[in-house]
Design a protein around this motif. Sequence first.
Motif, PDB file in Angstrom:
ATOM      1  N   GLU A 418     -25.889 -43.675 -10.098  1.00 21.18           N
ATOM      2  CA  GLU A 418     -26.313 -45.027 -10.133  1.00 21.18           C
ATOM      3  C   GLU A 418     -25.879 -46.066 -10.804  1.00 21.18           C
ATOM      4  OE1 GLU A 418     -28.373 -46.100  -7.444  1.00 21.18           O
ATOM      5  OE2 GLU A 418     -29.110 -44.369  -6.511  1.00 21.18           O
ATOM      6  N   MET A 419     -25.906 -45.704 -12.297  1.00 25.29           N
ATOM      7  CA  MET A 419     -25.266 -46.691 -13.207  1.00 25.29           C
ATOM      8  C   MET A 419     -23.850 -46.742 -12.910  1.00 25.29           C
ATOM      9  SD  MET A 419     -25.942 -46.609 -17.311  1.00 25.29           S
ATOM     10  CE  MET A 419     -25.104 -48.106 -18.271  1.00 25.29           C
ATOM     11  N   SER A 420     -23.209 -45.664 -12.777  1.00 21.19           N
ATOM     12  CA  SER A 420     -21.592 -45.792 -12.798  1.00 21.19           C
ATOM     13  C   SER A 420     -21.484 -46.802 -11.651  1.00 21.19           C
ATOM     14  CB  SER A 420     -21.321 -44.394 -12.488  1.00 21.19           C
ATOM     15  OG  SER A 420     -19.778 -44.221 -12.097  1.00 21.19           O
ATOM     16  N   TYR A 421     -22.035 -46.351 -10.272  1.00 22.16           N
ATOM     17  CA  TYR A 421     -21.340 -47.221  -9.177  1.00 22.16           C
ATOM     18  C   TYR A 421     -22.082 -48.868  -9.245  1.00 22.16           C
ATOM     19  CZ  TYR A 421     -19.375 -43.360  -7.054  1.00 22.16           C
ATOM     20  OH  TYR A 421     -18.576 -42.423  -6.515  1.00 22.16           O
ATOM     21  N   ALA A 422     -23.071 -48.753 -10.211  1.00 26.95           N
ATOM     22  CA  ALA A 422     -23.445 -50.312 -10.415  1.00 26.95           C
ATOM     23  C   ALA A 422     -22.622 -50.995 -11.136  1.00 26.95           C
ATOM     24  CB  ALA A 422     -24.871 -50.314 -11.025  1.00 26.95           C
TER      25      ALA A 422
END
Length: 574
Positions: A418-422
């Motif tokens: 989630e954080m990576s793609y955000a």
Amino acid sequence: MNIRTSLMALLCTGSLLGAYASTTEEITIKLLETSDVHGAYFPYDFIARQPLKGSLARVSTYVNEQRKQYGDNVLLMDNGDILQGQPIAYYYNFIDTASTHVCAAMLNYMKYDIGNMGNHDIETGHAVYDRWASQCSFPVLGANIIRQDTDKPYLPPYHIFEREGIRIAVLGMITPAIPSWLPEKMWSGLWFEDMETCARRWVETIRETEHPDVLVGLFHAGPEGNLLDNVVENASEAVARNIPGFDVVFMGHDHRRLCKKIQNVAGDSVLLINPANAARTLADVTLKINRKDGRIVSKSVQGRLADVTSLPTDPAFMETFTPQYQATLDFVSRKIGDIRNTITTQDAFFGPSAFIDLIHQLQLDITGADLSFCAPLSFNAQIKEGDIYMSDMFKLYKYENLLYTMRLTGREIKGFLEMSYALWTNRMQSPDDHLLLLNDKDEGFGRLKNPSFNFDSAAGILYTVDVTKPEGEKITITSLADGTPFDLDRTYTVAVNSYRGNGGGDLLTKGAGIPKEELANRITFSTDKDLRYYLMERIEEVGTLDPHPLNQWHFIPEEWVKPAAEHDWKILFE
């Protein structure tokens, strides 16, 4: 002639008046800095097999001209991250360890006066940087690199130069965020002190014991005080602003050109200067000091960024180091396999990529893990169809990371992604929006808002990324690659590089929510050598690579993503 007559004659000619009159002299001192050279010793890219714009060979030409004009009043400094980046550095770090390290030999040849440690120098490990520093004929500084057993600096904290009676103190420090990026084996027996705390103590000591006329900071850290795991990574400007006394602070680490003056808390002006990276630019600072009756009455500090890319190389430098050049060329020219189609990191920003999925597959093969995390470490790398040479391994994998296997729960894996793609993707509101999270203009990481080395995708699971959703709702994981249902509460083994496994990029700490102090306990396996070595070994074992996208994830909604991806690709690569 009697005494009276002689005295009158001297007074008339002004000789006696001159002897008693106060005189003012101006002394000019040049301070020159390289930083983040990253192996750009020769004007040749051993990875791309083409000329390099910058190099120490061109810097040498510039320095020679300055020394012709200013003589010994030139002080030449390096600010770290010089032992990593090009294959020549790797070769003398890990292959030819019997010879004098080529970097030490070159810096000695150029008569560097002082050096400082960078995080990528620490990344090479004790055996490399201890050997290199011992072979340098000048002090390599590190005031905030502290021995655990004595709480004393591991390296000299500062050094005093004297030129024409002017005392110049140089204090060296490194970003203290090393433990957030590198395995402890690279810095065993050490800890890294907060820069501002360290500088405050040493500036006081330097003032009381050395009485310098000029105070210089040589800090391998950028200007902005961004917080990383409760550590201020880039604190150079904070030190210059909050601790009175510095005349100039030389910076590095963030690869951004900077030359500006700020006012410190005492109201005094401090010059901040950063020559960026790859030996394309030199920080050139001119100190003009006026002295009257042996006392300094004024100082001026002016800085500029000197572009050396148009300069010729120093022919004597090139001739002296021809054997090292040839040894490196032989090293990178060794064939290790072949590849059936061309792969590029350009694809990696827009969906599954043969380039990234090749690394995923190799990481899974090496570790036997359930999943793999990997990001495009280079913005625009390419390996062409045909023979694979050792030089291609530096395109495939840019850094000397180790390979870890870690235990993560399904929920932590989802939070990580989630954080990576955000960091990676825009939250699209319409089909006309950007797919990627972009800046309006080139700055920092080009048009990308965040560095691509934090854009991790996963292999070993099937999932979608909904770019219309906010962080926390983007990722839907359906199953493992073999069809087994994915369980948020189950623990899986995950292959990651050591930068990520130690908390780099915050994807494991802020994204997955794992406390920093717990990360080491999650590691179940670590390679002894860098990941590139094992990737090379695996390619030699396989012989012929046939890379293709694994297609285990994709962006949705597809009718929005396709035109947005085509538009953003043109922005990045045309």
